[in-house]
Structures are given as C-alpha cells and as structure tokens.
Design a protein around this motif. Structure first.
Motif, mmCIF file in Angstrom:
data_model
loop_
_atom_site.group_PDB
_atom_site.id
_atom_site.type_symbol
_atom_site.label_atom_id
_atom_site.label_comp_id
_atom_site.label_asym_id
_atom_site.label_seq_id
_atom_site.Cartn_x
_atom_site.Cartn_y
_atom_site.Cartn_z
ATOM 1 N N LYS A 35 11.155 -0.911 -3.563
ATOM 2 C CA LYS A 35 10.922 -0.887 -2.113
ATOM 3 C C LYS A 35 10.357 0.462 -1.681
ATOM 4 O O LYS A 35 9.439 0.534 -0.863
ATOM 5 N N PHE A 36 10.903 1.532 -2.221
ATOM 6 C CA PHE A 36 10.407 2.873 -1.897
ATOM 7 C C PHE A 36 8.977 3.049 -2.400
ATOM 8 O O PHE A 36 8.123 3.576 -1.698
ATOM 9 N N LEU A 37 8.708 2.576 -3.605
ATOM 10 C CA LEU A 37 7.363 2.670 -4.170
ATOM 11 C C LEU A 37 6.359 1.935 -3.285
ATOM 12 O O LEU A 37 5.293 2.456 -2.980
ATOM 13 N N LEU A 38 6.712 0.731 -2.828
ATOM 14 C CA LEU A 38 5.805 -0.020 -1.960
ATOM 15 C C LEU A 38 5.579 0.712 -0.645
ATOM 16 O O LEU A 38 4.467 0.713 -0.121
ATOM 17 N N LYS A 39 6.619 1.337 -0.112
ATOM 18 C CA LYS A 39 6.461 2.093 1.129
ATOM 19 C C LYS A 39 5.480 3.251 0.924
ATOM 20 O O LYS A 39 4.608 3.483 1.758
ATOM 21 N N VAL A 40 5.617 3.957 -0.177
ATOM 22 C CA VAL A 40 4.719 5.080 -0.461
ATOM 23 C C VAL A 40 3.289 4.584 -0.643
ATOM 24 O O VAL A 40 2.356 5.166 -0.081
ATOM 25 N N ILE A 41 3.108 3.511 -1.403
ATOM 26 C CA ILE A 41 1.757 2.965 -1.579
ATOM 27 C C ILE A 41 1.198 2.531 -0.235
ATOM 28 O O ILE A 41 0.020 2.759 0.066
ATOM 29 N N GLY A 42 2.031 1.932 0.606
ATOM 30 C CA GLY A 42 1.595 1.534 1.947
ATOM 31 C C GLY A 42 1.163 2.725 2.784
ATOM 32 O O GLY A 42 0.152 2.668 3.491
ATOM 33 N N GLU A 43 1.904 3.813 2.720
ATOM 34 C CA GLU A 43 1.547 5.014 3.474
ATOM 35 C C GLU A 43 0.243 5.617 2.959
ATOM 36 O O GLU A 43 -0.592 6.074 3.741
ATOM 37 N N ILE A 44 0.065 5.591 1.653
ATOM 38 C CA ILE A 44 -1.189 6.100 1.086
ATOM 39 C C ILE A 44 -2.348 5.222 1.552
ATOM 40 O O ILE A 44 -3.402 5.729 1.949
ATOM 41 N N ALA A 45 -2.141 3.909 1.531
ATOM 42 C CA ALA A 45 -3.179 2.986 1.994
ATOM 43 C C ALA A 45 -3.507 3.231 3.470
ATOM 44 O O ALA A 45 -4.675 3.240 3.858
ATOM 45 N N ARG A 46 -2.490 3.471 4.289
ATOM 46 C CA ARG A 46 -2.718 3.765 5.709
ATOM 47 C C ARG A 46 -3.542 5.028 5.884
ATOM 48 O O ARG A 46 -4.403 5.110 6.755
ATOM 49 N N SER A 47 -3.267 6.009 5.047
ATOM 50 C CA SER A 47 -3.992 7.279 5.169
ATOM 51 C C SER A 47 -5.476 7.112 4.854
ATOM 52 O O SER A 47 -6.297 7.875 5.337
ATOM 53 N N LYS A 48 -5.804 6.121 4.059
ATOM 54 C CA LYS A 48 -7.197 5.883 3.674
ATOM 55 C C LYS A 48 -7.878 4.882 4.596
ATOM 56 O O LYS A 48 -9.086 4.738 4.554
ATOM 57 N N GLY A 49 -7.081 4.163 5.401
ATOM 58 C CA GLY A 49 -7.640 3.171 6.306
ATOM 59 C C GLY A 49 -7.295 1.759 5.867
ATOM 60 O O GLY A 49 -7.990 1.183 5.024
ATOM 61 N N MET A 50 -6.231 1.226 6.416
ATOM 62 C CA MET A 50 -5.731 -0.081 5.997
ATOM 63 C C MET A 50 -6.736 -1.198 6.265
ATOM 64 O O MET A 50 -6.903 -2.093 5.441
ATOM 65 N N ALA A 51 -7.429 -1.150 7.402
ATOM 66 C CA ALA A 51 -8.382 -2.214 7.738
ATOM 67 C C ALA A 51 -9.517 -2.270 6.714
ATOM 68 O O ALA A 51 -9.876 -3.351 6.236
ATOM 69 N N GLN A 52 -10.064 -1.117 6.375
ATOM 70 C CA GLN A 52 -11.158 -1.076 5.398
ATOM 71 C C GLN A 52 -10.671 -1.503 4.021
ATOM 72 O O GLN A 52 -11.345 -2.243 3.313
ATOM 73 N N LEU A 53 -9.498 -1.047 3.644
ATOM 74 C CA LEU A 53 -8.933 -1.411 2.344
ATOM 75 C C LEU A 53 -8.728 -2.925 2.262
ATOM 76 O O LEU A 53 -9.099 -3.554 1.273
ATOM 77 N N ALA A 54 -8.160 -3.506 3.304
ATOM 78 C CA ALA A 54 -7.938 -4.951 3.327
ATOM 79 C C ALA A 54 -9.259 -5.703 3.200
ATOM 80 O O ALA A 54 -9.361 -6.682 2.453
ATOM 81 N N LYS A 55 -10.261 -5.230 3.911
ATOM 82 C CA LYS A 55 -11.586 -5.861 3.856
ATOM 83 C C LYS A 55 -12.145 -5.810 2.437
ATOM 84 O O LYS A 55 -12.655 -6.808 1.924
ATOM 85 N N GLU A 56 -12.034 -4.657 1.796
ATOM 86 C CA GLU A 56 -12.556 -4.490 0.445
ATOM 87 C C GLU A 56 -11.804 -5.343 -0.574
ATOM 88 O O GLU A 56 -12.360 -5.745 -1.588
ATOM 89 N N LEU A 57 -10.524 -5.626 -0.284
ATOM 90 C CA LEU A 57 -9.710 -6.438 -1.187
ATOM 91 C C LEU A 57 -9.731 -7.917 -0.807
ATOM 92 O O LEU A 57 -9.058 -8.727 -1.439
#
Length: 98
Positions: A35-57
C-alpha cells in the motif's frame, strides 16, 4: 484572533529530480508494504502529470488515480507500465542478511 489555514501537503510537490524519485522508490521498496509503495508510485506519477501519464498508458485519469491509491489494487502490468513510462524498471536482488 486570526484563523490559520492549513493547505494540503503532497509528496508530489517535493519531487524535483530523478534522484528524488529513486530515493523515494528505494525507501518504499525497503518498507515491504504494498500500500505504501503504491502511494509513493502514485505521488511520483502525480509529480509528472497524471492526466498525461494516463493518456500515454491508454487508461482513464480517474482509473489510474484509483489504481495507485492506498485502496487501489492495480494489476502488476499497470505498475510495470507506470514505472516504465516514468523511466524506471523493476529488478530483483537478494535481501541483505538481518
């Protein structure tokens, strides 16, 4: 008396360099807490731009947020794709002796 307001603090706002990301991921993996790992990955993804990341995936932004939340349960494939998109890959090493 003047009211004090507290704004939400997000780890994503503190991520500035690739070294920051590496340090956070290493620390998260050392905790051995999914759970902690997913939170950290989520925060890293937010820092890079979640909308763009989601679009690319090819995922919805909301779905990606949900997957990477502490209550989320993303597939291993999603985690690998997110890390890959962020410029990282998983690797295995033997645990250090206690």
């Amino acid at each position: 008396m003047e009211k004090t307001t507290v704004s939400d603090w997000h780890l994503a706002d503190e991520i500035e360099t690739k070294e920051d990301v590496i340090g956070m991921l290493e620390a998260a993996f050392e905790e051995n807490d999914t759970k902690f790992l997913l939170k950290v990955i989520g925060e890293i993804a937010r820092s890079k731009g979640m909308a763009q990341l989601a679009k690319e995936l090819n995922l919805s932004r909301e779905g990606l947020y949900d997957s990477l939340s502490p209550k989320g349960n993303p597939s291993f494939e999603t985690v690998v794709k997110v890390l890959d998109n962020l410029g990282f890959q998983l690797s295995v090493q033997q645990k250090k002796a206690s």
